[in-house]
Design an enzyme around this catalytic site. Structure first.
Site, mmCIF file in Angstrom:
data_model
loop_
_atom_site.group_PDB
_atom_site.id
_atom_site.type_symbol
_atom_site.label_atom_id
_atom_site.label_comp_id
_atom_site.label_asym_id
_atom_site.label_seq_id
_atom_site.Cartn_x
_atom_site.Cartn_y
_atom_site.Cartn_z
ATOM 1 N N ARG A 308 0.837 -1.204 0.000
ATOM 2 C CA ARG A 308 0.000 0.000 0.000
ATOM 3 C C ARG A 308 0.874 1.257 0.000
ATOM 4 N NH1 ARG A 308 -5.292 1.883 0.601
ATOM 5 N NH2 ARG A 308 -6.101 -0.233 0.630
ATOM 6 N N GLU A 715 -9.713 6.046 7.065
ATOM 7 C CA GLU A 715 -8.269 6.242 7.155
ATOM 8 C C GLU A 715 -7.716 7.508 6.484
ATOM 9 O OE1 GLU A 715 -7.938 2.192 5.428
ATOM 10 O OE2 GLU A 715 -6.160 2.084 6.695
HETATM 11 N N1 MTE Z 1 -12.445 5.417 14.262
HETATM 12 C C1 MTE Z 1 -12.541 5.104 15.570
HETATM 13 N N2 MTE Z 1 -13.280 5.887 16.378
HETATM 14 N N3 MTE Z 1 -11.899 4.013 16.100
HETATM 15 C C2 MTE Z 1 -11.111 3.199 15.314
HETATM 16 O O1 MTE Z 1 -10.558 2.230 15.801
HETATM 17 N N4 MTE Z 1 -10.211 2.785 13.064
HETATM 18 C C3 MTE Z 1 -9.841 3.384 11.770
HETATM 19 C C4 MTE Z 1 -11.037 4.116 11.153
HETATM 20 N N5 MTE Z 1 -11.649 4.975 12.132
HETATM 21 C C5 MTE Z 1 -10.979 3.528 13.921
HETATM 22 C C6 MTE Z 1 -11.695 4.650 13.436
HETATM 23 C C7 MTE Z 1 -9.343 2.421 10.795
HETATM 24 S S1 MTE Z 1 -7.733 1.954 10.859
HETATM 25 C C8 MTE Z 1 -10.140 1.911 9.805
HETATM 26 S S2 MTE Z 1 -9.532 0.875 8.628
HETATM 27 C C9 MTE Z 1 -11.566 2.267 9.714
HETATM 28 O O2 MTE Z 1 -11.979 3.139 10.756
HETATM 29 C C10 MTE Z 1 -12.384 0.985 9.787
HETATM 30 O O3 MTE Z 1 -13.735 1.234 9.764
HETATM 31 P P1 MTE Z 1 -14.558 1.520 8.411
HETATM 32 O O4 MTE Z 1 -13.963 0.663 7.363
HETATM 33 O O5 MTE Z 1 -15.919 1.136 8.784
HETATM 34 O O6 MTE Z 1 -14.368 2.980 8.129
HETATM 35 N N1 HPA Z 2 -5.754 -2.472 4.129
HETATM 36 C C1 HPA Z 2 -6.011 -2.929 5.364
HETATM 37 N N2 HPA Z 2 -5.894 -4.184 5.688
HETATM 38 C C2 HPA Z 2 -5.495 -5.051 4.752
HETATM 39 C C3 HPA Z 2 -5.225 -4.635 3.452
HETATM 40 C C4 HPA Z 2 -5.363 -3.275 3.123
HETATM 41 O O1 HPA Z 2 -5.127 -2.829 1.992
HETATM 42 N N3 HPA Z 2 -4.844 -5.715 2.748
HETATM 43 C C5 HPA Z 2 -4.891 -6.748 3.614
HETATM 44 N N4 HPA Z 2 -5.290 -6.351 4.825
HETATM 45 MO MO1 MOS Z 3 -7.375 -0.004 9.301
HETATM 46 S S1 MOS Z 3 -5.340 0.196 9.448
HETATM 47 O O1 MOS Z 3 -7.226 -0.748 7.713
HETATM 48 O O2 MOS Z 3 -7.653 -1.273 10.357
#
Ligand code: MTE
Ligand code: HPA
Ligand code: MOS
Length: 755
Positions: A308, A715
Site C-alpha cells: 500500500r 483512514e
Molecule cells: N475510528 C474510531 N473511532 N476508532 C477506530 O478504531 N479505526 C480506523 C477508522 N476509524 C478507527 C476509526 C481504521 S484503521 C479503519 S480501517 C476504519 O476506521 C475501519 O472502519 P470503516 O472501514 O468502517 O471505516
Molecule cells: N488495508 C487494510 N488491511 C489489509 C489490506 C489493506 O489494503 N490488505 C490486507 N489487509
Molecule cells: Mo485499518 S489500518 O485498515 O484497520
C-alpha cells in the site's frame, strides 16, 4: 430523509452504559491469564522451567509450546509466527508461557516463578541493518512504468534524498482482551477484541486442531482499534481459546497498558531513498524510489502494508516514468502491524518531502508545484489504474481559498521578518487514497436481516464496530431501503455464527462492504413485502398497479395523500401469508485485480481526495509550537452521515498530527520498548487541537463511489496531519533554508534542526 440522530451508540456511550469485553460480571470458575514474556529480543531457548509456577496455590495451568494440540502456528499469509516459540525468541516481550490462575495477582506471582535459560543472540533493530543482511520476508517488490532511466536524461533538475517516518502506538483506549467460554463440550465462544472474527476463528481452529465450527467468535464492539486489532489481536484470541479448550473453564485475558505497549506491534517505520527529476517549471518527469519498512519479528501484514505504501508513492501526482521498489525487513521488534492508513501515509510522506525539495530548489511556490503535477482524468497511475473523477485540483484550489493561502503567505513573511524568536510556517498536504483491500479477495461481505413481526429489525453483518460508527451507517442504509425510522433497527454484534467468513473491518471498507451487503439483504426483504403491500393497498381501494412507497414506517401508493397502512401491518400480513421475513445479502466489490508479478492492475475501486493546509508558530528557543489554523477539504461522495464523517476527519487529522509531531516510539539498544504508557509516550490531547480547525466536506457526484454514492472516510484523513510537519519544516527553513527536520517533529527534533 429525516434528520438523523447523532449515532446509534450515542446515548449508550454518553451514559456510560455501552458494554465492552471484560465489563461483564466474572463467570464462575473463570481463570485469569498472565504471561511470561521474553526478557530479551533475540535468543535461543535452552530451557523453560515452570514446575514451581505450576504448583503455586491458585494456579490451574501453565501452558507453553508443548501444550499446543494442533499446529503451533499463528502466521497467516506467511506462516512464520508460532503461538509460543519453541526454540527461538524473536522479540522482547514475546509471550513464552501463559499462567492460568484463580485471579490475576496469583497468575502474576506465579509468572515470577518461571525460569528461562537462554543463549542471547545479537538483535537486529534497524531497517538498514536488516536490509543489508537481506532479512526480508519476501523478495523485493517492484512497480514500474515508462522509461525511468531515459527520462532522467531529459530532466532540468534531478534531486535526491532519503526520508524516514517513524512508528506509532495505536493507543486504543481498550487494551487487547478476550474472554473464552467453553459452551457445550464441542464449542468455545470467544468474546474477542478483534477486527477480524474470521481470522481468529480460523487460526484458533488450526492451533487447537478442531474444525472452525467449534469456535464461535463474537465482537460486541471495540474501544478503538485503529488497525491494532486487525491481526495483532489474533495471538491473544487464540491464547484464550487454547486455555479454555485445555481446562474446560472460562479464560479471560486483559493486557495492562504496559504489557500491551511492550508486546504488540505498531505502525511501521519506513526508510526511503529517492531520486526525482523535473523540468524547469517543476513538472515531474521521473521518480525512482526504494521503500523499506521495519516489519518486526514476523511478517504479520508487513507485505500488504509495504504494497500500500508503494501504491501511494505517487500521492496525487501524475508521474509518467516511475520505478517503485519495496522491501519489507525483518527485525527483532514486536511484529509491526496495520495502523490507520496501512502504509499509505508512509508512502505519501516521501513524495511530499520530494515535492517540498523541488519547490525550494526551484524557488517556487509549493502549492504551484503540487497543482501542475496533480492527476487529471485519464492519467494513469504507475500501477496501471486509470484515474477517473480526480478530485486533486479541485480540493487543492478549495483549501487554498479557505485558508486564504496567498494572504497568509505574505502575513507569514512579514511576521518572520519582524520576529526573531517566533517563526511561522505553512504546510500543504494533498491526499489521494485508494479504497479497497489490496488483497482483492478480501473485498466481500455478508449481512443477515430479520424483520420481527412488531416491525422492528435486527441486522447482523461481519463488520466490527470500533467507534467509527459502522453500525449507524449500516442502520442508515437499511432504514433507507425499508423506509422505516432508524430507531427501529438494531445492529447486532459481529458473530461468526451469524456472519461467517467475514473479512476484517479494515481498509476503510467497512461501510462499503457491509453497507452494501445490508442493502442487498434489505432489498430482498422489500421485494418480498411489496406484493403483500400492493394487495393490502388494493383492498383499501387503491389501484393495484400504483407504485408502492415505503417511507417513515408507512406504506402507501404513490400520489395518495394520507397513508393508512403501516410497515408493521404489512409485516404481520406477510408472516400470515408465509412470506420470508429474513434475508441474507452478499456483496463483492466488482472490477478489482492486481498482478503482483507485473506490478499492474486495478487494485482500488475508487479514490478519496482531499487537501489540508496548516499554519504554525514555532518558538525557536524552546522548540514548542502551536497550530494557528488548519483547513481541510475532504471529498467524500454523498455522505451517509455528515456528523459521523466530520468526527472521523477530525479524529484522524489529530491522530496523524500526533504521529508526526509528538508520538515517538523509543526502544533501547536491546530492542526493549521504553515507551510503554502515557508517561513515556505522548499522544495528542484536547489542547493540541488547532485553535482554528476548519473542515469542509465536499459532496461529489462520482461514478466511482460505494453504497448510495458514499465514500469511505476511516483512514485517509489521517494523512492531513502531516501538513503540520511540513508547516514546522517551513518555519525552520525561514531561519535555515537547508535544514532537515527529523521525524517526528518533537521539540528536540525542531531545536536540533536549527543547530
Ligand atoms: N475510528 C474510531 N473511532 N476508532 C477506530 O478504531 N479505526 C480506523 C477508522 N476509524 C478507527 C476509526 C481504521 S484503521 C479503519 S480501517 C476504519 O476506521 C475501519 O472502519 P470503516 O472501514 O468502517 O471505516
Ligand atoms: N488495508 C487494510 N488491511 C489489509 C489490506 C489493506 O489494503 N490488505 C490486507 N489487509
Ligand atoms: Mo485499518 S489500518 O485498515 O484497520
Amino acid at each position: 430523509m429525516a434528520k438523523l440522530p447523532y449515532h446509534i451508540n450515542g446515548k449508550l456511550h454518553v451514559s456510560g452504559s455501552s458494554r465492552f469485553i471484560g465489563d461483564e460480571a466474572p463467570l464462575s470458575g473463570m481463570l485469569y491469564a498472565k504471561f511470561f514474556f521474553s526478557p530479551v529480543a533475540h535468543a535461543r531457548i535452552l530451557s523453560l522451567n515452570h514446575s514451581r509456577a505450576k504448583i503455586f496455590p491458585g494456579v490451574h495451568a501453565v501452558l507453553c509450546a508443548q501444550d499446543v494440540p494442533g499446529e503451533n502456528m499463528i502466521g497467516h499469509v506467511i506462516k512464520d509466527e508460532p503461538l509460543f516459540p519453541e526454540s527461538k525468541i524473536m522479540y522482547q516481550h514475546q509471550p513464552l508461557a501463559m499462567v492460568l490462575a484463580e485471579d490475576e495477582s496469583i497468575a502474576e506471582a506465579a509468572v515470577g516463578l518461571i525460569g528461562l535459560e537462554y543463549e542471547e543472540l545479537p538483535p537486529i533493530l534497524e531497517i538498514t541493518e536488516a536490509d543489508e543482511r537481506g532479512e526480508w520476508y519476501i523478495p523485493e517488490r517492484k512497480i514500474e512504468r515508462g522509461d525511468v532511466k531515459g527520462a532522467f536524461k531529459d530532466c532540468a533538475h534531478i534531486l535526491e534524498g532519503s526520508s524516514f517516518s517513524g512508528g506509532q502506538e495505536h493507543f486504543y483506549m481498550e487494551s487487547q482482551r478476550v474472554r473464552a467460554i467453553p459452551v457445550d463440550h464441542d464449542l468455545i465462544h470467544l468474546l474477542c477484541a478483534t477486527q477480524s472474527t474470521m481470522e481468529v476463528q480460523e487460526v484458533a481452529s488450526h492451533v487447537l486442531g478442531i474444525p472452525a465450527h467449534r469456535i464461535a467468535v463474537e465482537v460486541p464492539r471495540l474501544g478503538g482499534a485503529f488497525g491494532g486489532k486487525e491481526r495483532a489481536a489474533t495471538i491473544w484470541g487464540v491464547m484464550a481459546a487454547l486455555g479454555a479448550y485445555l481446562t474446560r473453564r472460562p479464560v479471560q485475558i486483559i493486557l495492562s497498558r504496559d504489557e500491551d505497549m511492550r508486546a504488540t506491534g505498531k505502525r511501521h517505520p519506513f526508510l526511503s531513498n529517492w531520486k526525482i527529476g523535473c523540468d524547469a517549471q517543476g513538472k515531474i518527469r521521473a521518480w525512482d524510489i526504494e521503500l523499506m519498512c521495519n516489519g518486526g519479528a514476523y511478517a504479520d501484514l508487513s507485505v500488504a502494508i509495504l504494497e500500500r505504501a508503494m501504491f501511494h508513492a505517487d500521492n496525487i501526482y501524475h508521474i509518467p516514468n516511475a520505478r517503485i521498489r519495496g522491501r519489507a525487513c525483518r527485525t527483532n521488534l514486536p511484529p509491526n502491524t496495520a495502523f490507520r492508513g496501512f502504509g499509505g501515509p508512509q508512502g505519501i510522506f516521501v513524495i511530499e518531502s520530494a515535492i517540498e525539495k523541488i519547490a525550494r530548489i526551484l524557488g517556487k511556490d509549493p502549492l504551484e508545484i503540487r497543482k501542475i503535477n496533480a492527476y487529471q482524468n485519464g492519467d494513469i497511475a504507475p500501477y496501471g489504474q486509470i484515474i477517473k473523477d480526480s478530485g486533486a485540483t479541485k480540493t487543492l484550489d478549495l483549501v487554498a481559498k479557505n485558508a486564504d493561502y496567498q494572504n497568509s503567505l505574505s502575513e507569514i513573511r512579514k511576521f518572520n521578518k519582524e520576529n526573531r524568536i517566533l517563526k511561522q510556517g505553512m504546510g500543504i498536504m494533498p491526499v489521494k487514497f485508494g479504497i479497497s483491500f489490496t488483497t482483492a479477495f478480501l473485498n466481500q461481505g455478508s449481512a443477515l436481516i430479520w424483520i420481527y413481526i412488531d416491525g422492528s429489525v435486527s441486522v447482523s453483518t461481519g463488520g466490527v464496530e470500533m467507534g467509527q460508527e459502522l453500525n449507524s451507517k449500516v442502520a442508515i442504509v437499511v432504514a433507507k431501503v425499508l423506509g422505516i425510522p432508524f430507531e427501529r433497527i438494531r445492529v447486532e454484534s459481529s458473530h461468526t455464527q451469524r456472519t461467517g467468513n467475514a473479512s476484517p473491518t479494515a481498509a476503510s471498507t467497512g461501510s462499503d462492504i457491509n453497507g452494501n451487503a445490508a442493502r442487498i439483504a434489505a432489498e430482498k426483504l422489500r421485494a418480498n413485502l411489496e406484493p403483500i403491500a400492493a394487495k393490502m393497498l388494493a383492498e383499501q381501494g387503491n389501484s393495484p398497479d400504483a407504485r408502492v412507497i415505503f417511507e417513515n414506517g408507512m406504506v402507501y401508493c404513490a400520489g395518495t395523500e394520507q397513508p393508512k397502512l403501516s410497515f408493521t401491518q404489512v409485516v404481520v400480513r406477510a408472516h400470515q401469508e408465509r412470506v420470508a421475513l429474513g434475508a441474507y445479502g452478499y456483496y463483492a466489490t466488482p472490477d478489482l485485480w492486481f498482478d503482483r508479478e507485473l506490478g499492474e492492475g486495478r487494485p482500488f475501486y475508487y479514490y478519496v481526495y482531499g487537501a489540508a493546509i496548516a499554519r504554525v508558530e514555532l518558538n525557536t528557543l524552546s522548540g514548542e509550537h502551536r497550530i494557528i489554523s488548519t483547513h481541510i477539504v475532504h471529498e467524500n461522495g454523498k455522505s451517509l452521515h455528515q456528523e459521523i464523517d466530520m468526527g472521523q476527519v477530525t479524529g484522524a487529522f489529530v491522530q496523524g498530527m500526533g504521529w508526526c509531531t509528538m508520538e515517538e516510539v523509543v526502544a533501547d539498544n536491546k530492542g526493549r520498548y521504553l515507551s510503554a504508557n502515557p508517561s513515556t509516550y505522548k499522544i495528542p490531547g484536547i489542547r493540541d487541537i488547532p485553535e482554528k480547525l476548519d473542515i469542509q466536506l465536499v459532496e461529489s457526484d462520482s461514478s466511482e463511489a460505494s453504497v448510495f454514492g458514499s465514500k469511505a472516510t476511516g483512514e485517509p484523513p489521517l494523512i492531513y496531519g502531516m501538513a503540520v510537519f511540513f508547516a514546522l519544516q517551513d518555519a525552520i527553513r525561514s531561519v535555515k533554508p537547508e535544514a532537515e527536520l527529523r521525524f517526528p517533529a518533537t521539540p528536540e527534533a525542531l531545536i536540533s534542526a536549527l543547530q
